[in-house]
Scaffold this motif. Structure first.
Motif, mmCIF file in Angstrom:
data_model
loop_
_atom_site.group_PDB
_atom_site.id
_atom_site.type_symbol
_atom_site.label_atom_id
_atom_site.label_comp_id
_atom_site.label_asym_id
_atom_site.label_seq_id
_atom_site.Cartn_x
_atom_site.Cartn_y
_atom_site.Cartn_z
ATOM 1 N N HIS A 1 -59.766 19.871 -63.423
ATOM 2 C CA HIS A 1 -59.421 19.066 -62.249
ATOM 3 C C HIS A 1 -59.429 19.917 -60.982
ATOM 4 C CE1 HIS A 1 -57.889 15.592 -60.227
ATOM 5 N NE2 HIS A 1 -56.794 16.217 -59.813
ATOM 6 N N VAL B 1 -62.162 18.372 -58.555
ATOM 7 C CA VAL B 1 -61.617 17.388 -57.603
ATOM 8 C C VAL B 1 -60.528 17.978 -56.704
ATOM 9 C CG1 VAL B 1 -60.446 15.154 -57.393
ATOM 10 C CG2 VAL B 1 -62.186 15.483 -59.171
ATOM 11 N N PRO C 1 -59.309 19.152 -51.098
ATOM 12 C CA PRO C 1 -59.281 18.196 -52.208
ATOM 13 C C PRO C 1 -60.098 16.936 -51.942
ATOM 14 C CG PRO C 1 -57.234 18.102 -50.973
ATOM 15 C CD PRO C 1 -58.022 19.242 -50.395
ATOM 16 N N LEU D 1 -55.307 10.891 -59.923
ATOM 17 C CA LEU D 1 -53.856 11.068 -59.730
ATOM 18 C C LEU D 1 -53.403 10.596 -58.355
ATOM 19 C CD1 LEU D 1 -53.599 14.711 -61.169
ATOM 20 C CD2 LEU D 1 -53.258 12.567 -62.397
ATOM 21 N N PRO E 1 -51.911 13.090 -50.521
ATOM 22 C CA PRO E 1 -52.666 12.209 -49.617
ATOM 23 C C PRO E 1 -51.758 11.487 -48.624
ATOM 24 C CG PRO E 1 -53.342 11.841 -51.886
ATOM 25 C CD PRO E 1 -52.099 12.679 -51.920
HETATM 26 S S1 SF4 Z 1 -54.691 13.223 -54.921
HETATM 27 FE FE1 SF4 Z 1 -53.446 15.074 -55.235
HETATM 28 S S2 SF4 Z 1 -54.127 15.879 -57.212
HETATM 29 FE FE2 SF4 Z 1 -55.685 14.462 -56.501
HETATM 30 S S3 SF4 Z 1 -57.209 15.697 -55.394
HETATM 31 FE FE3 SF4 Z 1 -55.728 14.933 -53.889
HETATM 32 S S4 SF4 Z 1 -54.198 16.563 -53.732
HETATM 33 FE FE4 SF4 Z 1 -55.310 16.928 -55.631
#
Ligand code: SF4
Length: 221
Positions: free
Chosen positions: A198, A202, A207, A214, A221
């Motif tokens: 991951h 990703v 990111p 997730l 986010p």
């Molecule tokens: S949602 Fe969270 S875990 Fe997923 S890529 Fe973005 S920062 Fe990483």
């Protein structure tokens, strides 16, 4: 922690989603316990593709065994593992492991790996050049003992998820996983491999949250 609590913990939910998304990772990418140990030492501060080249050199020379690495001069070993980077340092680290294996276990790797987990961890950490991450790589993937490996990917993902609970040092992060999960080395094996996947695919330094499995449970986010 009972089984029901373990199922409901957010880190269990993370594991399930990663497994559903990526499938089993089939780690460690190495054959025998000794090859895994060599790989764990060589992978310090370098990409696995470079480690593979170094290990292939050792295989081509038919010296990927404790006896052969004991007998080869350090400078020759350094040249063979040159693709892994920091090859002089890593040659000394491999030699330090081998010397310890003979000093403490008469060269019997199986005997060494059968020690109980906490004792073996202390022993590994006493060897020059083996830090916590390398020790836990060896414990988990070569010895099959439930010690969660904390690497840069794990650190980054846990922080972004908002699950780091004020952790600052290696043992804090490891404690979070050990508290949240049943002490099952197969689970730790797969979970760590999934976090690496991951983190590479990703949850990179920048990111790609828009395609993350997730996203709805992550604070970033
Ligand atoms: S949602 Fe969270 S875990 Fe997923 S890529 Fe973005 S920062 Fe990483």
């Amino acid at each position: 922690m009972n089984a029901e609590d373990a199922k409901s913990h957010p880190l269990v939910q993370v594991y399930r989603r990663l497994l559903h998304t990526y499938g089993p990772q089939g780690w460690w990418p190495g054959g025998s316990p000794f090859e895994i140990i060599v790989g764990a030492i060589l992978t310090q501060a370098t990409a696995w593709t470079n480690v593979e080249k170094a290990i292939n050199n050792l295989k081509a020379e038919e010296i990927l065994s404790p006896e052969s690495l004991r007998d080869i001069p350090t400078d020759e070993l350094a040249q063979l593992i040159r693709p892994s980077g920091y090859f002089n340092v890593k040659a000394h680290r491999l030699k330090a492991f081998i010397h310890h294996l003979w000093d403490a276990h008469d060269g019997d790797l199986k005997n060494m790996l059968e020690s109980d987990g906490p004792s073996l961890r202390r022993e590994l950490l006493s060897i020059n050049g083996i830090g916590e991450e390398t020790a836990d790589d060896i414990l988990l993937y070569a010895a099959g003992k439930p010690f969660f490996v904390i690497d840069a990917y794990t650190h980054r993902i846990l922080q972004r998820l908002g699950s780091s609970d004020g952790a600052s040092i290696y043992s804090d992060y490891q404690h979070i996983f050990h508290q949240a999960l049943p002490a099952d080395y197969r689970l730790f094996n797969e979970y760590h491999a999934l976090l690496v996947r991951h983190g590479k695919d990703v949850c990179r330094p920048t990111p790609q949250c828009e395609k993350c499995c997730l996203r709805d449970i992550c604070r970033y986010p």
